[in-house]
Design an enzyme around this catalytic site. Structure first.
Site: not given
Length: 779
Positions: A461-463
């Site tokens: 999630w591109d966290m």
């Protein structure tokens, strides 16, 4: 009346057709019923039948009941559900009073009662706020706030502890409303027509001796007189334009003090550009990271290049990279100067290519530029300096934000990102999996890993961990512990023992949604902290919009997209990512008061959507124009499209508030207060200062006077808050967007100054500029 009838018919057909679509997706039946009512009213209006008012009155009553059932007595959800319908009732009322008095007597009380109920939440406390107070008393009077002169600001977070805490106390909750502009300066570096979309002013100045040092988006260093704001010299790194950069920004420069604690000489005023000066042997040094992947060392007094460092003051950060595409690697955050090294990490473009530069973290001799150690999460055990013919790991997880250091423990702390592509996990090695989306503690001397704490397993999630960790000593039930506080995009705030990495506040694992594309997987559980600002799971009733019609479209999108809560995996169907890619917290981080052991943060809530696009040899069209939009993932089977979850009118699909300020007692981990923050004043042409709780990018600063300073929100204001209550004490109008973290210092007269860089943010549409604004108390 014919025009009104046609209008009602058009709205009715839109509600009926859209409502039918929503019902087919197992959504609410309300819009079908509303559409039928509108069509009936339209047909009756053509016949001038007073029953039209009866039906419309029934619609208003039904809509009010349905709205309260869905959202309770919250102003914005009620206003957007009811507002258009109440406005449309006005011509019906006028017609009824003049033509059919009985119809007017029927509709008016319903309209009035509905309107009163709709506006009543304006006079109530929002259910999403928390009212409370933190103590003003000091817990640790001699708390470690870093070895920085009282009136100075030596590093991005004031010191390498990353606290964003100043011991200055002239400005208090009692006098903050007396702040006024002391001086204003314009750098001359503005966003140009060839610049990438995310060209942003995000810099926090340093204050050293009698000067302020600021970097600009195109990597100029500007030295200003700290009293007057008068320009002393400008060093322009001459960075060429590059369309493949995802960011054009500079968050700050770093400082090496003079040897033997010598006093920094007064800054000199130049009449020529500093880059034109002959290089010199430097004692004190400023380090500037550039967006074309260089690290420059200059003299703080004159801006001349430091001949002793690397190649005449310039270090090429592309050395030993496995891939060297222009614009794919650069540093946006200031490097860490600690001990006898300057430690540099960098940003790697998200989702442009599977084969990209490494995310390696490198320590160079602070005087000579000699490589001392390198830690690459792809080869985490091999930290000896790499050989000239060797390369670092391809696309390994990077650290693009700001690092912290505890020199007494001999540890440095890096917030880690993910391996590109961010939404595809099949390319990652076990080592990269271990260190991605985490905070890692490295030995300052050798670069070897002391400990790591991961915040997302198999991140899809591109966290990325986006924020500088804050270090302080914390009183706990088992005694005082050396603590590290780090906020995350997903809303958890982790409080760890910075010596061992052990959690001070419990970390638990919770089940996560499953199912993803062939060849990949989703982790069965994900960690969460006991101190968390994670949002509640979205429902169809949370969908919003400027009118019932675009709210209906948001509901349809919500039902069409995949969403099972936080950590719903990416999909070809399209997935709602909530919290979104901006995160609950981002690079602005939090600020901590080490004396009172309290935290101030700015949680925000905006959903995004993520869609995996199978390539199969298909021409993708325009791609790679920034983090948002369609990114090609060259070398992968899927491209990815990322964008905010917006209605057709361009407003967020989830209902406000979207932005808050919050105060936390770190001794207990309890949120003491949480208030909406920011207005829509600079987001509409009407300049309405309506407080909705707006998103923001930037960070806070706490002072020993109990006052917090922060801009960040999408309206152009710098605000002062009472740390104990969160109450807004003052706000100063800025000439441009304030998407940078402020700082505070003493001038030569002993006056406390507060400085905000205001240049706007290309991604969120705030006012573009090139300003530096200083404030002080009225005399």
């Amino acid at each position: 009346m014919i025009i009104l009838s046609v209008l009602f018919l058009a709205i009715g057909l839109a509600l009926l057709l859209g409502g039918g679509w929503l019902v087919a997706l197992d959504g609410s039946f309300y819009y079908v019923a509303a559409g039928v009512a509108f069509i009936a009213v339209a047909l009756l209006l053509r016949k001038r039948n007073k029953i039209a008012n009866l039906i419309y009155a029934m619609l208003l009553v039904g809509t009010l009941i349905w709205s309260i059932m869905e959202s309770g007595l919250s102003w914005w959800p009620l206003a957007t559900r009811m507002g258009l319908f109440l406005v449309l009732a006005i011509p019906l009322l006028l017609f009824a009073f003049f033509k059919r008095p009985a119809g007017g007597r029927l509709l008016f009380p319903v309209w009035l009662a509905t309107a009163l109920v709709t506006i009543s939440p304006l006079f109530m406390t929002s259910p999403t706020t928390i009212e409370g107070q933190m103590t003003r008393s000091v817990s640790i009077p001699d708390a470690d706030i870093g070895d920085v002169a009282q009136g100075d600001w030596d590093a991005y977070g004031r010191s390498n502890l990353g606290q964003r805490f100043s011991p200055l106390a002239q400005i208090t909750p009692d006098n903050a409303d007396q702040l006024q502009v002391a001086w204003q300066y314009q750098t001359g570096d503005k966003k140009g027509p060839k610049d990438v979309g995310e060209t942003t002013y995000e810099a926090t100045p340093l204050k050293l001796g009698n000067a302020l040092y600021i970097c600009t988006p195109h990597n100029w260093i500007v030295a200003l007189d700290a009293d007057s704001g008068e320009e002393q010299w400008v060093y322009d790194a001459k960075v060429p334009a590059e369309s493949q950069r995802q960011h054009q920004t500079c968050r700050g420069v770093s400082y090496l003090p003079p040897s033997d604690n010598a006093k920094l000489p007064p800054v000199q005023k130049l009449t020529v550009p500093a880059q034109s000066l002959t290089s010199m042997q430097c004692d004190a040094q400023l380090f500037l990271p550039t967006s074309d992947a260089r690290l420059l060392a200059v003299d703080p007094t004159t801006g001349a290049r430091c001949a002793n460092f690397a190649d005449n003051g310039e270090l090429d950060l592309m050395h030993n990279m496995p891939f060297t595409q222009s614009g794919y690697y650069y540093s946006t955050s200031p490097p860490l100067v600690a001990g006898d090294v300057v430690i540099v990490a960098g940003s790697v473009n998200d989702n442009y290519a599977v084969n990209s530069p490494s995310g390696v973290i490198r320590a160079y001799d602070v005087k000579t530029g000699e490589l001392k150690w390198n830690w690459d999460s792809g080869y985490p055990d091999d930290t000896a300096p790499i050989g000239p013919d060797e390369t670092y790991a391809t696309s390994s997880p990077n650290s693009w934000s700001v690092a912290s250091a505890d020199e007494e423990l001999g540890l440095v702390y890096f917030p880690m990102g993910n391996r590109t592509p961010d939404q595809l996990g099949m390319y990652r090695s076990p080592a990269e999996e271990k260190y991605a989306t985490s905070v890692v503690a490295l030995s300052l001397e050798t670069g070897q890993v002391a400990w790591v704490q991961q915040f997302v397993h198999h991140d899809l999630w591109d966290m990325d961990t986006p924020a500088q960790p804050a270090l302080l000593d914390l009183d706990t039930p088992t005694g005082r512990q050396p603590a590290l506080v780090v906020p995350t995009k997903q809303g958890d705030v982790y409080v760890l023992n910075r010596k061992t990495g052990e959690p001070i506040f419990p970390i638990t694992e919770e089940p996560a949604p499953q199912g993803t594309i062939p060849g990949d997987y989703a982790a069965e559980t994900q960690p969460t902290s006991a101190l968390s600002f994670k949002p509640a799971k979205l429902t169809e009733a949370d969908m919003w919009g400027g009118t019932p019609l675009d709210q209906l479209m948001c509901r349809i999108q919500f039902k069409q997209l995949r969403y099972e809560g936080r950590y719903t995996p990416p999909s070809e169907q399209g997935t709602i990512v909530y919290p979104g890619n901006f995160g609950v917290f981002n690079w602005g981080s939090i600020a901590v008061d080490p004396k009172r052991q309290q935290m101030f943060g700015m949680p925000l809530y905006l959903a995004f959507t993520s869609t995996l696009v199978p390539k199969d040899g298909v021409d993708l069209g325009e791609a790679n124009k920034g983090e948002q939009g369609l990114n090609s993932n060259e070398g992968a089977d899927y491209a990815v499209e990322l964008k905010p979850f917006l209605s057709p009118l361009g407003v967020p699909c989830q209902q406000p508030p979207w932005g808050y300020v919050a105060g936390v007692d770190l001794k207990t981990g309890k949120t003491a207060w949480k208030h909406k923050n920011g207005t829509i004043e600079d987001m509409t042409p009407f300049k309405l200062p309506i407080e909705m709780g707006m998103p923001g990018i930037g960070g806070p600063v706490i002072t020993d006077g109990g006052v917090v300073f922060m801009a960040a929100a999408v309206d152009n204001y710098l605000r002062a808050y009472d740390l104990s209550t969160g109450k807004e004490l003052w706000k100063g109008r800025l000439p441009a967007g304030g998407q940078a973290t402020p700082m505070t210092y003493l001038n030569s007269k002993g006056e406390q100054m507060v400085v905000q860089v205001a240049g706007g943010h290309g991604s969120i549409g705030t006012t573009i500029g090139d300003y530096v604004v200083a404030y002080k108390l009225k005399k």
